[in-house]
Every structure is written in structure tokens, then in C-alpha cells.
Scaffold this motif. Structure first.
Motif, short mmCIF file in Angstrom:
data_model
loop_
_atom_site.label_atom_id
_atom_site.label_comp_id
_atom_site.label_asym_id
_atom_site.label_seq_id
_atom_site.Cartn_x
_atom_site.Cartn_y
_atom_site.Cartn_z
N THR A 70 23.43 -32.17 5.75
CA THR A 70 23.42 -31.19 4.65
C THR A 70 22.47 -31.66 3.52
O THR A 70 22.93 -32.19 2.50
CB THR A 70 24.85 -30.95 4.10
N ARG A 74 14.70 -25.39 -8.69
CA ARG A 74 15.99 -24.89 -8.20
C ARG A 74 16.34 -25.67 -6.95
O ARG A 74 15.51 -25.81 -6.06
CB ARG A 74 15.89 -23.40 -7.84
N ARG A 88 19.55 -26.68 -3.93
CA ARG A 88 20.87 -26.35 -3.37
C ARG A 88 21.04 -27.03 -2.02
O ARG A 88 20.06 -27.40 -1.35
CB ARG A 88 21.09 -24.84 -3.23
N THR A 89 22.30 -27.16 -1.60
CA THR A 89 22.64 -27.74 -0.31
C THR A 89 22.44 -26.69 0.79
O THR A 89 22.79 -25.53 0.60
CB THR A 89 24.13 -28.15 -0.30
N VAL A 90 21.91 -27.12 1.92
CA VAL A 90 21.87 -26.25 3.10
C VAL A 90 22.27 -27.08 4.33
O VAL A 90 22.37 -28.30 4.25
CB VAL A 90 20.46 -25.63 3.34
N VAL A 91 22.48 -26.39 5.42
CA VAL A 91 22.78 -27.07 6.68
C VAL A 91 21.48 -27.22 7.48
O VAL A 91 20.76 -26.24 7.67
CB VAL A 91 23.83 -26.27 7.50
N HIS A 145 19.03 -21.93 7.61
CA HIS A 145 19.23 -20.48 7.63
C HIS A 145 19.72 -20.00 6.28
O HIS A 145 20.44 -20.72 5.59
CB HIS A 145 20.25 -20.11 8.72
N THR A 146 19.35 -18.80 5.93
CA THR A 146 19.83 -18.25 4.67
C THR A 146 19.88 -16.73 4.71
O THR A 146 19.51 -16.11 5.71
CB THR A 146 18.99 -18.77 3.48
N SER A 187 19.33 -13.83 -0.97
CA SER A 187 19.50 -15.00 -1.85
C SER A 187 18.27 -15.21 -2.73
O SER A 187 17.16 -14.75 -2.41
CB SER A 187 19.76 -16.25 -1.01
N GLU A 188 18.49 -15.94 -3.80
CA GLU A 188 17.37 -16.23 -4.71
C GLU A 188 16.29 -17.06 -4.02
O GLU A 188 15.10 -16.87 -4.23
CB GLU A 188 17.87 -16.97 -5.95
N LYS A 189 16.72 -18.01 -3.20
CA LYS A 189 15.73 -18.89 -2.56
C LYS A 189 14.78 -18.11 -1.68
O LYS A 189 13.61 -18.47 -1.54
CB LYS A 189 16.41 -20.04 -1.81
C1 LIG Z 1 27.86 -27.97 2.45
C2 LIG Z 1 27.09 -26.73 2.08
C3 LIG Z 1 26.26 -26.15 3.00
C4 LIG Z 1 25.53 -25.01 2.68
N1 LIG Z 1 24.69 -24.47 3.60
C5 LIG Z 1 23.93 -23.41 3.27
C6 LIG Z 1 22.95 -22.91 4.18
O1 LIG Z 1 22.74 -23.43 5.28
N2 LIG Z 1 22.21 -21.84 3.79
C7 LIG Z 1 22.39 -21.26 2.57
O2 LIG Z 1 21.69 -20.28 2.30
N3 LIG Z 1 23.30 -21.70 1.68
C8 LIG Z 1 24.07 -22.77 2.00
N4 LIG Z 1 24.96 -23.27 1.09
C9 LIG Z 1 25.11 -22.60 -0.23
C10 LIG Z 1 23.92 -23.00 -1.11
O3 LIG Z 1 24.07 -24.35 -1.53
C11 LIG Z 1 23.74 -22.09 -2.34
O4 LIG Z 1 24.90 -22.13 -3.15
C12 LIG Z 1 23.46 -20.64 -1.95
O5 LIG Z 1 22.66 -20.56 -0.78
C13 LIG Z 1 22.77 -19.89 -3.09
O6 LIG Z 1 21.54 -20.51 -3.34
P1 LIG Z 1 20.33 -19.74 -4.06
O7 LIG Z 1 20.93 -18.84 -5.08
O8 LIG Z 1 19.50 -20.82 -4.65
O9 LIG Z 1 19.59 -18.97 -3.02
C14 LIG Z 1 25.68 -24.42 1.39
C15 LIG Z 1 26.50 -25.04 0.45
C16 LIG Z 1 27.20 -26.17 0.79
C17 LIG Z 1 28.07 -26.81 -0.25
#
Ligand SMILES: Cc1cc2nc3c(=O)[nH]c(=O)nc-3n(C[C@H](O)[C@H](O)[C@H](O)COP(=O)(O)O)c2cc1C
Length: 201
Positions: A36, A49, A51-54, A68-69, A73-75
Motif C-alpha cells: 500500500t 496531493r 494518498r494511499t493506494v493498493v 486502480h481508482t 476521484s480527484e487524482k
Molecule cells: C489501505 C488503503 C488503500 C487504498 N487503496 C486505494 C486504491 O487502490 N485506489 C484508490 O483510488 N483509493 C484507495 N484508497 C483511498 C485513497 O487513499 C484516497 O482516500 C481516495 O482515493 C481519494 O483520493 P483523491 O481524492 O486524492 O483522489 C486507499 C486507502 C487506504 C487507507
């Protein structure tokens, strides 16, 4: 300095190989510390900006990672405007930090996106049927819906996006017990072999 537990010594190539092996296992091992990462984009207002992703995939030859997203989303909007992206990983057990820089491509309707969606589990598809859009302001915390059962259909597919980041810079930092090591790997346009340098940690 040699660390037998890692199999690399003061060897740039071995350090890079170790970093790549770590990314490869992090993409498939849900329990891996590097599964992550944080990814950083440039906000529409120019501010950073993150954030965590997988981490879904790592391709050693292409030097790419994938996550994946949701296209809402903002990103997603940020990457459409500026594809520059950074990813940060820290493996607490290995005491290794990786910092990657590169460019992202977003995949919504192509074969990459279709294959990624087809391989996604119901649990992952679930997020893409959320209404209203992720990030919407709501009157209270629970004021959104994730229609039950829809994750089992293709309902969320229209919101799904695979983001591929090809990196051209990898900075490796190892907090070794007898002294730290820091190295920088940079790939030029066509070169498959990076320029490798040690840095002061
Ligand atoms: C452990 C964990 C895994 C996450 N994995 C994803 C992911 O794979 N893709 C994703 O879009 N957001 C994921 N998120 C949520 C993002 O961190 C983030 O809150 C959300 O995507 C909104 O981001 P943005 O507004 O910058 O687009 C994850 C959050 C956590 C805590």
C-alpha cells in the motif's frame, strides 16, 4: 558493508535487484509492507496531493507499477491535467524506503482496463458503485449508498480506471544497522540500463 540477510553489499546492481524483487512481491502479497504505497500527484491548484493506494501490478521490464481508482476521484482529474506522479514505499521490516518518480497513463476503456476489471474481486469492485461520487460533500458521514449486490455485476465498470505509472527515477534508502546506504537510479529515454549513483544518506 555486507548484510547477509539481504544478499546485497555495497553493490548498486544488487540493491536495485533487491528493490525490484520487493516491488514484485508487494504487488501480489497483501501482507507485504509495500503493498500500500502513497502516490503523489499535483493538485489542480498546484499543491501536492498524496494518498494511499493498493499496488496491483509491477512490471520489471517496463518499469511500471499499476493501481486502480475511480474516474470520479480527484487524482483522476489531476493526472489528466498533469501526468507527473511520485510513489513512496516503506518496508519497515527491511528498513528500506523507495521513492519513484515518473508519468502516469490512465486507462478507462482499453484492454488494460478491461483485463484489470475482469481480474478484480467483488470486494474491490464494490467501491465503484458508490453514490454520490467519492469526495462529494454530504450532510452527514453515512449519507451515501453502495447498492448491495452491484459489485457482482459490471455496474461499477464505468467508474473504474487503471493507472499505470512508468518510472524513470528510483531512489533507494536502506537504514542498515552499521550505517545507512542511499542510491539513485535514473533511466534516460531509451536506455534499459539506469545511471546508478550512491548518495550520502
Ligand atoms: C489501505 C488503503 C488503500 C487504498 N487503496 C486505494 C486504491 O487502490 N485506489 C484508490 O483510488 N483509493 C484507495 N484508497 C483511498 C485513497 O487513499 C484516497 O482516500 C481516495 O482515493 C481519494 O483520493 P483523491 O481524492 O486524492 O483522489 C486507499 C486507502 C487506504 C487507507
Amino acid at each position: 558493508m555486507t548484510d547477509p540477510s539481504h544478499g546485497f553489499s555495497d553493490d548498486l546492481e544488487a540493491s536495485l535487484a533487491h528493490a525490484f524483487d520487493g516491488l514484485a512481491s508487494a504487488a501480489t502479497d497483501r501482507r507485504a509492507a509495500m503493498h500500500t504505497p502513497s502516490v503523489a500527484t499535483i493538485g489542480l491548484d498546484g499543491s501536492p496531493r498524496s494518498r494511499t493506494v493498493v499496488l496491483r501490478h509491477f512490471d520489471r521490464t517496463e518499469r511500471s507499477i499499476r493501481f486502480h481508482t475511480d474516474i470520479r476521484s480527484e487524482k483522476y482529474a489531476e493526472l489528466q491535467t498533469d501526468p507527473r506522479i511520485a510513489a513512496h514505499f516503506y518496508d519497515v521490516g527491511e528498513k528500506i524506503q523507495l521513492r519513484l518518480n515518473g508519468r502516469a497513463t490512465v486507462h478507462v476503456t482499453d484492454s488494460l482496463a478491461n483485463e484489470a476489471w475482469a481480474a478484480s474481486q467483488a470486494m474491490s469492485r464494490h467501491c465503484y458503485v458508490t453514490e454520490p461520487a467519492p469526495g462529494s460533500v454530504i450532510s452527514d458521514g453515512g449519507n451515501f449508498s453502495i447498492p448491495k449486490g452491484r459489485e457482482l455485476t459490471d455496474d461499477g465498470r464505468r467508474h473504474f480506471c487503471a493507472v499505470k505509472m512508468v518510472f524513470t527515477r528510483l531512489e533507494w534508502l536502506w537504514l542498515g544497522s552499521d550505517g545507512h546506504r542511499r542510491a539513485l537510479f535514473e533511466w534516460n529515454e531509451q536506455a534499459s540500463t539506469p545511471v546508478m549513483r550512491w548518495l550520502v544518506p
